[in-house]
Design an enzyme around this catalytic site. Structure first.
Site, PDB file in Angstrom:
ATOM      1  N   ASN A   1      -0.617   7.909   0.407  1.00  0.00           N
ATOM      2  CA  ASN A   1      -0.993   9.203  -0.153  1.00  0.00           C
ATOM      3  C   ASN A   1      -2.096   9.836   0.703  1.00  0.00           C
ATOM      4  OD1 ASN A   1       0.501   8.267  -2.579  1.00  0.00           O
ATOM      5  ND2 ASN A   1      -1.310   6.996  -2.849  1.00  0.00           N
TER       6      ASN A   1
ATOM      7  N   GLU B   1      -0.717   2.428   7.061  1.00  0.00           N
ATOM      8  CA  GLU B   1      -0.822   3.596   6.173  1.00  0.00           C
ATOM      9  C   GLU B   1      -1.454   4.777   6.893  1.00  0.00           C
ATOM     10  OE1 GLU B   1       0.849   3.299   3.495  1.00  0.00           O
ATOM     11  OE2 GLU B   1       1.085   1.156   3.830  1.00  0.00           O
TER      12      GLU B   1
ATOM     13  N   ALA C   1       0.856  -1.185   0.000  1.00  0.00           N
ATOM     14  CA  ALA C   1       0.000   0.000   0.000  1.00  0.00           C
ATOM     15  C   ALA C   1       0.894   1.237   0.000  1.00  0.00           C
ATOM     16  CB  ALA C   1      -0.931   0.002   1.214  1.00  0.00           C
ATOM     17  N   MET C   2       0.265   2.408  -0.174  1.00  0.00           N
ATOM     18  CA  MET C   2       0.995   3.674  -0.193  1.00  0.00           C
ATOM     19  C   MET C   2       0.146   4.747   0.457  1.00  0.00           C
ATOM     20  SD  MET C   2       3.797   5.095  -0.999  1.00  0.00           S
ATOM     21  CE  MET C   2       4.175   6.790  -0.569  1.00  0.00           C
TER      22      MET C   2
ATOM     23  N   GLU D   1       8.691   4.861   8.084  1.00  0.00           N
ATOM     24  CA  GLU D   1       8.360   3.447   7.927  1.00  0.00           C
ATOM     25  C   GLU D   1       8.470   2.658   9.240  1.00  0.00           C
ATOM     26  OE1 GLU D   1       6.743   2.511   5.619  1.00  0.00           O
ATOM     27  OE2 GLU D   1       7.196   3.804   3.925  1.00  0.00           O
TER      28      GLU D   1
END
Length: 858
Positions: free
Chosen positions: A276, A307, A273-274, A329
């Site tokens: 944003n 996330e 996932a990312m 992270e």
């Protein structure tokens, strides 16, 4: 391309020169549909950047990776694109104190998951788009200053095909065919995002009363391809999302700052996932097409919360350069589990973390490329490779140790001050340590040097002395470190003593917490205890270390591991036993025997699934070649036995069914798999849904018992994007020289396959029982990898170099060939050399383990 690999020094110089006030970006995506053009399919990207320069008259550059640039204007002055644009950078000279740069470009749609990815759904022909940028692929979509510390607000406008919907970081409105989005807060380029297409979209909302009496309302959305809508359990996604937002608001005292909260599950995604802000993207495999275990839902919940943690750690406050990638992270990895355990139904998340996530860290920390949590990142290629087990899982483990060291309250108060002090800014290690020192009253410089600024993993071993009355006279913890990284660290640990009860359970009867430092630490509190059957160093998993056992404890585990009643303690013991196997201190056949003896009673499904992965690795890579066939039969027989006695319809039965397919060895095993597929065989409770059909079909294809027609017939049953990936993998798995040659050519000699189909092809190509067929490709690999690295994107190059290394040709000759390549290519890209060096080290480890196993069988 020249200039594509931005260096840290270049980024620092540009950050010292420029400050960005804002971007206006207009994308025309109507070219995504319709007939394929000659050459690359492109879209128009028109970007206006307003920025300041501290040294009027100086020169700098903007970033853009595009097939062509139509026009460039700087402060009203037209620049010749052929002169100023080299394919990756736009040269800018004669800068003023205040500047306006306008770039009109034709950017390319991607099939590698980088930049603006274009996917055509084979099920219905619909086109779906999404962006993915980390660490530096926004420049594939619009001109920018591509580094995390040049933050700015963004204004997006998108023209899309009729009938499509478009999403971005901010709220969007459609007017006269153009989607316009609210300006973002100041954020980094790599977390901007656009998703477009005929996606299925579900909405909800989150409300919360804030301490000042106001109400925070966050619109929630979740989207996926139309073909997955019937499988999409958006209600559960929203449930975890709301629970996470409650947790972070309770603990961070900084309201979610980015407006709406959409979550898009997209096809052919390279990552999990990312983050944003306002539009998180996930791989669509988190939408489950068939029956899965609770561990899969836990994994998805963890990713959702990971996330979400980034909205604060990473998006609100961002590292200055990729050296401090851990600042986002490591924190997200830790906070994701923390939130999951405290706010959701997945209260055993720390067990999964101890058993699975930390094993990734231990593996990475013993490679020759290991690095401190705070890394030395010279350029973007370095950055790409440092999204690894150290930055994520070791960093999270270290933070767990930090919480034990400074206390939970001080840790969370430090986070709150950190957000308020650095909101919308960029930070480095010292910025975080300073607020934690304030809130805890501790000097964290020494802790940081030991845990964040040095590499390597320590081993902790108990040393027990007892008297004639079976009382402990002294219990000490021996700490050691490898010669390559000799740092001995301070560890806050719990040492647990366990004994068997008359009922046969293995339970803890004594526990002491202590600070372990130096080579030997005596745990005074445990003196006088009854002699234990098992000593567990790092009980409750407070620190980051490899656990070792004294001889008596190891004997106890061989006989009674499944009698250990505490699931976290069991998970820690399994992890320790696996580390012994990897370190060639326990024969692979002994680990297999432990699994066959005790795994059937493992209650935690995530631990059981990890045991299956480890056991197969032990058989394929660490067992002596002469024992593999026997070991394979033992595993297949054991898996079948557990499958038949598992409760019908249970998640344990499903897990054993999948494992049985993976290790099937005899003709009768394959006949059963075929029977389960065609309906002539049945196991009560095993529902052979479409996903499980593919699981059963792959080993049949690899054995030569399912031909191309059979695989294609299965695709006809499941003519979807997911089915296509399964079909490609099964076709490449067939035991034929012609099949292997075709698969190799499709991945190495061509870039026609998308990232997902190339990944599936490589997975099918590398079958453990086909070593003879794969042997010719060992030399081909070393002939091809430098060319592949130079010609493909970083992500594709990484996938091929890692995915096709001849790990199954596990012979000293392969180690020598790898060493020869490294010697002959001393000037190759450091990131490429790192990947090859890591693979060589893994093979050398496998050969040591094989020698250990062979000696046990002699």
């Amino acid at each position: 391309m020249p200039g594509e690999n931005l260096s840290r020094d270049e980024a620092r110089a540009r950050a010292g020169l420029l400050a960005v006030d804002g971007y206006e970006i207009a994308l025309d995506l109507r070219s995504a549909v319709g007939e394929a053009p000659e050459g690359p399919r492109t879209f128009r990207s028109l970007t206006t950047i307003r920025f300041r320069c501290t040294e009027p008259g100086a020169a700098s550059f903007a970033d853009l990776i595009a097939p062509s640039v139509t026009a460039v204007s700087l402060n009203g002055r037209d620049l010749d694109p052929a002169t100023v644009f080299d394919g990756t950078r736009i040269a800018l000279d004669g800068l003023q104190a205040e500047n306006v740069l306008v770039v009109d470009a034709r950017c390319a749609y991607s099939r590698t998951g980088e930049g603006l990815h274009r996917f055509v759904d084979p099920e219905d022909g619909e086109v779906y788009l999404y962006t993915q940028y980390e660490p530096a692929d926004a420049r594939r979509v619009f001109a920018n200053f591509e580094q995390p510390d040049l933050k700015a607000p963004y204004s997006f406008q998108v023209t899309a095909p009729e009938g499509w919907r478009v999403w971005s970081n901010g709220e969007g409105t459609l007017t006269d065919g153009v989607w316009s989005f609210a300006d973002t807060k100041p954020i980094s380029t790599y977390i901007t995002c656009v998703v477009a297409g005929p996606y299925h979209y579900v909405t909800d909302s989150y409300r919360r009363e804030l301490p000042d009496g106001s109400t925070l309302e966050i619109p929630l959305g979740a989207l996926c391809r139309q073909g997955l809508a019937k499988h999409f359990d958006a209600d559960d996604v929203f449930l975890v999302t709301k629970e996470g937002l409650d947790f972070f608001h309770d603990n961070f005292d900084y309201p979610y700052p980015f407006g709406k909260y959409d979550q898009a599950f997209v096809p052919e995604y390279n990552l999990g996932a990312m983050e944003n802000p306002g539009l998180v993207t996930f791989r669509e495999e988190y939408i489950y097409r068939g029956k899965v275990t609770q561990a899969s839902y836990e994994r998805r919940a963890n990713v959702i919360l990971h996330e979400m943690a980034h909205m604060w750690f990473g998006d609100l406050v961002t590292m200055r350069w990729w050296d401090d990638l851990w600042l986002k992270e490591s924190f997200a990895d830790f906070m994701g589990v923390f939130a999951m355990v405290e706010a959701t139904r997945f209260t055993d998340g720390w067990i999964t973390f101890a058993n699975g996530r930390k094993s990734w860290a231990y593996r990475a920390d013993q490679l020759p490329s290991t690095h401190p949590v705070t890394a030395d990142i010279r350029d973007l290629q370095d950055a790409k490779l440092n999204f690894d087990g150290i930055t994520y899982a070791k960093g999270a483990s270290v933070l767990k140790q930090l919480v034990a060291y400074v206390g939970r309250d001080a840790f969370l108060e430090g986070a709150r001050r950190y957000f308020k002090r650095h909101a919308y800014g960029n930070t480095e290690l010292a910025d975080l340590l300073s607020v934690l020192a304030e809130t805890s009253g501790r000097d964290l410089a020494g802790w940081s040097r030991s845990w964040l600024e040095t590499a390597g993993v320590n081993s902790l071993t108990p040393q027990v002395i007892h008297d004639a009355e079976d009382r402990v006279t002294e219990l000490a913890v021996i700490q050691d470190a490898p010669e390559s990284h000799p740092e001995l660290r301070p560890h806050r640990v719990a040492v647990g003593l366990y004994r068997r009860t008359p009922a046969g359970d293995l339970v803890r009867y004594a526990r002491a917490e202590a600070d372990v430092a130096g080579p030997r630490t005596v745990i005074d509190e445990l003196a006088g205890s009854e002699r234990p059957d098992l000593v567990l160093v790092n009980d409750d998993d407070l620190t980051y270390c490899k656990i070792r056992f004294d001889t008596a404890s190891l004997d106890t585990l061989r006989a009674h591991l499944s009698d250990l009643t505490d699931p976290l303690a069991r998970a820690l013991c399994w992890s320790a036993l696996w580390n012994l196997t990897r370190d060639a201190l326990m024969p692979a056949r002994d680990f297999v025997a432990l699994v066959l003896t005790h795994a059937g009673r493992e209650s935690d499904i995530g631990v059981l699934q990890m045991l299956h992965v480890w056991t197969r690795t032990a058989l394929v890579h660490y067992a002596a070649p002469a024992w593999r066939e026997e070991g394979g039969r033992l595993l297949a027989d054991g898996a079948m036995s557990e499958l038949r006695i598992a409760a019908p319809g249970s998640q344990h039965q499903l897990t054993w069914a999948r494992f049985f397919a993976a290790v099937a060895a005899s003709d009768s095993d394959f006949q059963l798999l075929q029977g389960l597929l065609d309906g002539t065989a049945k196991i009560d409770g095993v529902d052979v849904d479409q996903e499980l059909r593919w699981v059963f079909l792959e080993p049949l294809a690899a054995r030569g018992l399912a031909d191309e027609a059979g695989v294609n017939a299965e695709l006809a049953r499941d003519d979807t994007a997911s089915g296509k990936r399964h079909q490609v993998r099964c076709l490449a798995a067939r035991p034929s020289a012609a099949v292997k040659a075709q698969a190799w050519a499709q991945v190495v000699e061509s870039d026609a396959l998308s990232n997902a189909l190339a990944e599936a092809t490589m997975a099918g190509f590398t079958q453990p029982d086909q070593r003879d067929l794969l042997a010719p490709y060992a030399s081909k690999y070393f002939e091809a990898i430098e060319r592949v690295w130079e010609e493909r994107s970083i992500q594709t190059g990484m996938n091929v170099v890692k995915g096709l290394f001849p790990a199954l040709i596990d012979d000293p000759s392969t180690v020598r060939a790898t060493e020869d390549w490294l010697t002959a290519h001393a000037e190759a890209a450091p990131a490429l050399r790192r990947l090859v060096l890591e693979s060589q080290d893994e093979m050398a480890r496998a050969l040591r383990a094989q020698a250990c196993d062979a000696a046990a069988g002699a």
